[in-house]
Design an enzyme around this catalytic site. Structure first.
Site, PDB file in Angstrom:
ATOM      1  N   PHE A 131     -17.279 -16.722  20.629  1.00  0.00           N
ATOM      2  CA  PHE A 131     -16.446 -17.536  21.519  1.00  0.00           C
ATOM      3  C   PHE A 131     -14.958 -17.145  21.416  1.00  0.00           C
ATOM      4  O   PHE A 131     -14.379 -16.594  22.363  1.00  0.00           O
ATOM      5  CB  PHE A 131     -16.699 -19.012  21.166  1.00  0.00           C
ATOM      6  CG  PHE A 131     -15.632 -19.965  21.577  1.00  0.00           C
ATOM      7  CD1 PHE A 131     -15.164 -20.010  22.887  1.00  0.00           C
ATOM      8  CD2 PHE A 131     -15.091 -20.859  20.650  1.00  0.00           C
ATOM      9  CE1 PHE A 131     -14.170 -20.910  23.259  1.00  0.00           C
ATOM     10  CE2 PHE A 131     -14.104 -21.756  21.014  1.00  0.00           C
ATOM     11  CZ  PHE A 131     -13.639 -21.773  22.317  1.00  0.00           C
TER      12      PHE A 131
ATOM     13  N   ALA B 131     -15.529 -12.837  12.427  1.00  0.00           N
ATOM     14  CA  ALA B 131     -16.970 -13.021  12.185  1.00  0.00           C
ATOM     15  C   ALA B 131     -17.153 -14.018  11.046  1.00  0.00           C
ATOM     16  O   ALA B 131     -16.492 -13.915  10.018  1.00  0.00           O
ATOM     17  CB  ALA B 131     -17.618 -11.688  11.807  1.00  0.00           C
ATOM     18  N   ALA B 132     -18.038 -14.983  11.255  1.00  0.00           N
ATOM     19  CA  ALA B 132     -18.277 -15.964  10.191  1.00  0.00           C
ATOM     20  C   ALA B 132     -19.519 -16.778  10.495  1.00  0.00           C
ATOM     21  O   ALA B 132     -19.975 -16.852  11.636  1.00  0.00           O
ATOM     22  CB  ALA B 132     -17.082 -16.906  10.057  1.00  0.00           C
TER      23      ALA B 132
ATOM     24  N   TYR C 121     -17.913 -24.433   3.470  1.00  0.00           N
ATOM     25  CA  TYR C 121     -17.266 -23.653   4.541  1.00  0.00           C
ATOM     26  C   TYR C 121     -15.744 -23.632   4.331  1.00  0.00           C
ATOM     27  O   TYR C 121     -15.096 -22.574   4.395  1.00  0.00           O
ATOM     28  CB  TYR C 121     -17.623 -24.276   5.901  1.00  0.00           C
ATOM     29  CG  TYR C 121     -16.847 -23.758   7.088  1.00  0.00           C
ATOM     30  CD1 TYR C 121     -17.194 -22.562   7.710  1.00  0.00           C
ATOM     31  CD2 TYR C 121     -15.762 -24.471   7.613  1.00  0.00           C
ATOM     32  CE1 TYR C 121     -16.479 -22.088   8.813  1.00  0.00           C
ATOM     33  CE2 TYR C 121     -15.052 -24.010   8.707  1.00  0.00           C
ATOM     34  CZ  TYR C 121     -15.408 -22.818   9.305  1.00  0.00           C
ATOM     35  OH  TYR C 121     -14.706 -22.352  10.395  1.00  0.00           O
TER      36      TYR C 121
ATOM     37  N   VAL D 156     -17.501 -29.917  20.318  1.00  0.00           N
ATOM     38  CA  VAL D 156     -17.934 -31.167  20.949  1.00  0.00           C
ATOM     39  C   VAL D 156     -17.627 -31.179  22.457  1.00  0.00           C
ATOM     40  O   VAL D 156     -18.413 -31.716  23.236  1.00  0.00           O
ATOM     41  CB  VAL D 156     -17.297 -32.379  20.203  1.00  0.00           C
ATOM     42  CG1 VAL D 156     -15.803 -32.443  20.385  1.00  0.00           C
ATOM     43  CG2 VAL D 156     -17.928 -33.670  20.633  1.00  0.00           C
TER      44      VAL D 156
ATOM     45  N   GLY E 127     -19.288 -34.175   4.772  1.00  0.00           N
ATOM     46  CA  GLY E 127     -18.346 -33.059   4.716  1.00  0.00           C
ATOM     47  C   GLY E 127     -17.317 -33.079   5.836  1.00  0.00           C
ATOM     48  O   GLY E 127     -16.593 -32.113   6.027  1.00  0.00           O
TER      49      GLY E 127
HETATM   50  P1  NAD Z   1     -18.758 -17.937  17.085  1.00  0.00           P
HETATM   51  O1  NAD Z   1     -20.030 -18.301  16.362  1.00  0.00           O
HETATM   52  O2  NAD Z   1     -18.778 -17.949  18.568  1.00  0.00           O
HETATM   53  O3  NAD Z   1     -18.195 -16.544  16.574  1.00  0.00           O
HETATM   54  C1  NAD Z   1     -18.571 -15.957  15.350  1.00  0.00           C
HETATM   55  C2  NAD Z   1     -19.012 -14.554  15.666  1.00  0.00           C
HETATM   56  O4  NAD Z   1     -19.293 -13.884  14.433  1.00  0.00           O
HETATM   57  C3  NAD Z   1     -20.290 -14.489  16.507  1.00  0.00           C
HETATM   58  O5  NAD Z   1     -20.142 -13.561  17.552  1.00  0.00           O
HETATM   59  C4  NAD Z   1     -21.368 -14.038  15.522  1.00  0.00           C
HETATM   60  O6  NAD Z   1     -22.418 -13.327  16.143  1.00  0.00           O
HETATM   61  C5  NAD Z   1     -20.540 -13.197  14.557  1.00  0.00           C
HETATM   62  N1  NAD Z   1     -21.124 -13.132  13.215  1.00  0.00           N
HETATM   63  C6  NAD Z   1     -21.596 -14.155  12.464  1.00  0.00           C
HETATM   64  N2  NAD Z   1     -22.046 -13.690  11.290  1.00  0.00           N
HETATM   65  C7  NAD Z   1     -21.839 -12.360  11.295  1.00  0.00           C
HETATM   66  C8  NAD Z   1     -22.099 -11.329  10.353  1.00  0.00           C
HETATM   67  N3  NAD Z   1     -22.672 -11.579   9.174  1.00  0.00           N
HETATM   68  N4  NAD Z   1     -21.770 -10.049  10.675  1.00  0.00           N
HETATM   69  C9  NAD Z   1     -21.209  -9.762  11.886  1.00  0.00           C
HETATM   70  N5  NAD Z   1     -20.943 -10.704  12.814  1.00  0.00           N
HETATM   71  C10 NAD Z   1     -21.254 -11.994  12.524  1.00  0.00           C
HETATM   72  O7  NAD Z   1     -17.657 -18.968  16.516  1.00  0.00           O
HETATM   73  P2  NAD Z   1     -16.130 -19.166  16.913  1.00  0.00           P
HETATM   74  O8  NAD Z   1     -15.946 -20.612  17.151  1.00  0.00           O
HETATM   75  O9  NAD Z   1     -15.702 -18.192  17.937  1.00  0.00           O
HETATM   76  O10 NAD Z   1     -15.418 -18.822  15.517  1.00  0.00           O
HETATM   77  C11 NAD Z   1     -14.736 -17.596  15.280  1.00  0.00           C
HETATM   78  C12 NAD Z   1     -13.951 -17.709  13.985  1.00  0.00           C
HETATM   79  O11 NAD Z   1     -12.964 -18.728  14.085  1.00  0.00           O
HETATM   80  C13 NAD Z   1     -14.790 -18.031  12.764  1.00  0.00           C
HETATM   81  O12 NAD Z   1     -14.286 -17.329  11.660  1.00  0.00           O
HETATM   82  C14 NAD Z   1     -14.553 -19.515  12.575  1.00  0.00           C
HETATM   83  O13 NAD Z   1     -14.751 -19.922  11.233  1.00  0.00           O
HETATM   84  C15 NAD Z   1     -13.092 -19.617  12.985  1.00  0.00           C
HETATM   85  N6  NAD Z   1     -12.680 -20.963  13.391  1.00  0.00           N
HETATM   86  C16 NAD Z   1     -13.249 -21.537  14.488  1.00  0.00           C
HETATM   87  C17 NAD Z   1     -12.822 -22.815  14.863  1.00  0.00           C
HETATM   88  C18 NAD Z   1     -13.390 -23.505  16.090  1.00  0.00           C
HETATM   89  O14 NAD Z   1     -12.979 -24.626  16.377  1.00  0.00           O
HETATM   90  N7  NAD Z   1     -14.304 -22.902  16.834  1.00  0.00           N
HETATM   91  C19 NAD Z   1     -11.842 -23.493  14.109  1.00  0.00           C
HETATM   92  C20 NAD Z   1     -11.317 -22.864  12.996  1.00  0.00           C
HETATM   93  C21 NAD Z   1     -11.718 -21.579  12.650  1.00  0.00           C
END
Ligand code: NAD
Length: 311
Positions: free
Chosen positions: A11, A74-75, A142, A185, A267
């Protein structure tokens, strides 16, 4: 610049890829597509479907490109999963990150930009909005992983000169967020409303979050390319409750939304809002998307998706 974006098919990562490409940078993406999708990804980016836990596969990519910057998104992003499976969470979020940083060191990458979480690293906060100097007391594995990675990055900066820009996001929302996940959400509610399903609220709905548009997050990642080594909160400074989100959505959808209450989840913090004065002053960043406008955009995005899938 030559930039590696991990999680670039996800995303937030996919919006950052778009922003970097638009500025003329060369973008390589590493993503195992566990939650990300090829359809999110800009065609001009080079995709490697590789897991960040595989050091050897990552090294082949680092050997091929001389990256100036690694942008690490990535996470494993599911807080509840981190509580149920803390080792799994740490394997991806800590060890996977270390694989990248070791390669950054070995291949002399200049800078790493890291997606941290303001909602997860501070824990329960006395004074809101919280600034970057507040005590960090994460309530979930996390959050502990995010904070550990921040500290590892500090080590790589001090000892190996790897510049690091840490962005502590609020709750990011916008088009492409997966409504099947448990985060997001606003996407989940938009999707449910359009399917005629009720919106589930965990607890009484008065927990607050700092909702920030993915477009504003992408612009922070652009500015981070030119920033010195800093930690920045990236949020609006405003608290919004889930009940307030329902009110906004009711106006946008022009209908009474059906709501179901379920029990609180472990959590999770009660309240959060992030003071982003430092990002405003040092990074030159500001928010451009109001919550009303941003939610409207997500709702319209889901409307188009639903129209397409019904045709
Ligand atoms: P998301 O799940 O859409 O993006 C994570 C991406 O990482 C996915 O494309 C997934 O396929 C890839 N991924 C997961 N595990 C992997 C692995 N082992 N190897 C390679 N790729 C992998 O989530 P997002 O909301 O876009 O989050 C992106 C980042 O931003 C993350 O690090 C998340 O912790 C951080 N973040 C998100 C938010 C939020 O509100 N969405 C808030 C704070 C931080």
């Amino acid at each position: 610049m030559h930039i590696l974006v991990t999680g670039g098919a996800g995303f937030i990562g996919s919006h950052i890829v778009d922003a970097y490409l638009q500025e003329g940078h060369q973008v390589v993406v590493v993503d195992n597509l566990s939650t990300g999708k090829k359809s999110n990804l800009n065609q001009a980016a080079i995709l490697y479907q590789v897991d960040i836990c595989s050091f050897e596969e990552l090294e082949v990519i680092f050997q091929k490109y001389a990256f100036d910057v690694v942008n690490h998104h990535a996470a494993q992003i599911n807080v509840r999963r981190s509580i149920e499976k803390p080792i799994f969470d740490a394997e991806i979020n800590i060890i996977g990150s270390l694989n990248l940083f070791e390669l950054c060191r070995k291949y002399r990458v200049k800078k790493c930009i890291f997606a941290s979480s303001g909602g997860a690293v501070y824990g329960t906060v006395k004074q809101l909005p919280v600034d970057e100097n507040a005590i960090t007391k994460p309530l979930s594995p996390y959050g502990i992983a995010k904070l550990s990675v921040e500290q590892y990055l500090d080590y790589y900066y001090q000892v190996w000169n790897l510049e690091r820009v840490i962005l502590r996001y609020g709750n990011v929302y916008g088009p492409r967020q997966d409504p099947q996940g448990e985060a997001g959400v606003i996407s989940i509610f938009c999707n449910n409303i359009l399917r005629g399903d009720p919106c589930v609220i965990f607890g009484d709905g008065w927990k607050t979050r700092d909702y920030i548009s993915v477009h504003d997050v992408a612009s922070a990642n652009l500015l981070a390319l030119y920033s010195s080594s800093e930690i920045y909160n990236i949020g609006t400074g405003l608290e919004t409750s889930v009940n307030q989100l329902i009110d906004i959505l009711q106006k946008i959808a022009q209908q009474k939304i059906s709501v179901i209450h379920d029990k609180d989840r472990m959590g999770e913090i009660e309240r959060i809002a992030l003071l982003s004065k430092k990002a405003n002053e040092l990074l030159g960043w500001k928010t451009n998307v109001s919550l009303n406008k941003g939610i409207e955009e997500v709702f319209q995005w889901y409307q188009q998706k639903h129209c397409k899938s019904n045709n």
